[in-house]
Enzyme design. Structure first.
Site, PDB file in Angstrom:
ATOM      1  N   HIS A  45       0.821  -1.215   0.000  1.00 12.59           N
ATOM      2  CA  HIS A  45       0.000   0.000   0.000  1.00 12.59           C
ATOM      3  C   HIS A  45       0.856   1.267   0.000  1.00 12.59           C
ATOM      4  O   HIS A  45       2.043   1.245   0.343  1.00 12.59           O
ATOM      5  CB  HIS A  45      -0.916   0.009   1.231  1.00 12.59           C
ATOM      6  CG  HIS A  45      -0.150  -0.006   2.522  1.00 12.59           C
ATOM      7  ND1 HIS A  45       0.394   1.127   3.092  1.00 12.59           N
ATOM      8  CD2 HIS A  45       0.190  -1.021   3.343  1.00 12.59           C
ATOM      9  CE1 HIS A  45       1.025   0.820   4.201  1.00 12.59           C
ATOM     10  NE2 HIS A  45       0.921  -0.479   4.381  1.00 12.59           N
ATOM     11  N   GLU A 119      -2.184  -7.302   6.883  1.00 15.83           N
ATOM     12  CA  GLU A 119      -0.848  -7.310   7.472  1.00 15.83           C
ATOM     13  C   GLU A 119      -0.785  -8.322   8.609  1.00 15.83           C
ATOM     14  O   GLU A 119      -1.795  -8.644   9.245  1.00 15.83           O
ATOM     15  CB  GLU A 119      -0.499  -5.908   7.987  1.00 15.83           C
ATOM     16  CG  GLU A 119       0.912  -5.767   8.545  1.00 15.83           C
ATOM     17  CD  GLU A 119       2.019  -6.112   7.557  1.00 15.83           C
ATOM     18  OE1 GLU A 119       2.127  -7.314   7.205  1.00 15.83           O
ATOM     19  OE2 GLU A 119       2.774  -5.212   7.164  1.00 15.83           O
TER      20      GLU A 119
END
Length: 238
Positions: A45, A119
């Site tokens: 990201h 994550e």
């Protein structure tokens, strides 16, 4: 021999002949069925508010992008829009979806959310300064690369659970039928899963060349035959 007996015998002979023909036909084919391979691009990201603050935040949905991050998302969208990607995926975290959105618009597609791409949960290290806890947070993932998959991030998960969750998301991408998909995920999760699963891994990449914001990893293969690393943030496969 009566007519009825002959009919039964003739039918049995015909069935045996058909079975033999089928066996010979299959035997003439390749013993290894064709397995579809894909090229999967994994993108970290863009800059998040937690990145800018220097905090390790793995909460869901977590913080969004900074102004710089939104600019980076536009940049990676322009870069990837020419690559004929046929599927756009993101984790359940806001920063990955915000990064994926501009590319999805460019391609006229919807961002498909897969929680398994999130994550790696920081456990006890969450919400603490990344400069202090970051190296400790990665100790267990580094052990997973050395086949010590029962190592656990304190207060979080072990390598087997992580690999099952992220690998399950990759499997769903594969099963969707795309041939050139792109998935927006996170630095530690992309690096760890890739190095745990590609056949040509170089584990030192995690520390020597960690993925920056909008850094990308390209792999090719399938869940059935395995994966091969093609590119690691501009470094071609070795």
């Amino acid at each position: 021999m009566g007519k009825r007996t002959w009919n039964r015998t003739g039918t049995a002979i015909a069935m045996v002949a058909a079975a033999l023909t089928a066996t010979l036909t299959l035997g003439g084919c390749s013993s290894t069925p064709h397995v579809r391979t894909i090229t999967l691009t994994l993108v970290r990201h863009a800059e998040s508010e937690a990145n800018a603050a220097g905090v390790l935040d793995t909460s869901v949905p977590g913080p969004g992008l900074t102004d710089k991050g939104r600019t980076q998302a536009q940049e990676i969208a322009k870069e990837l829009s020419h690559n004929r990607h046929d599927g756009v995926y993101a984790s359940s975290m806001a920063r990955s979806q915000d990064t994926a959105a501009p590319l999805a618009r460019e391609l006229g597609r919807q961002v498909q959310v897969l929680p398994g791409l999130r994550e790696i949960d920081a456990g006890w290290f969450a919400d603490r300064p990344n400069s202090i806890v970051g190296p400790v947070y990665l100790l267990a993932p580094q052990a997973w690369l050395n086949s010590e998959r029962t190592a656990t991030i304190p207060g979080s998960i072990d390598g087997n659970q992580f690999n099952d969750e992220f690998g399950g998301a990759v499997r769903r991408i594969y099963d969707a039928g795309d041939t050139n998909p792109v998935a927006f995920a996170h630095g530690a999760s992309i690096m760890t899963w890739t190095l745990m699963n590609v056949t040509n891994a170089r584990n030192s990449l995690m520390l020597d060349h960690p993925l920056p914001n909008i850094g990308k990893v390209v792999i090719t293969g399938s869940p059935a035959t395995g994966w091969k690393l093609v590119e690691w943030d501009g470094i071609r496969a070795f």
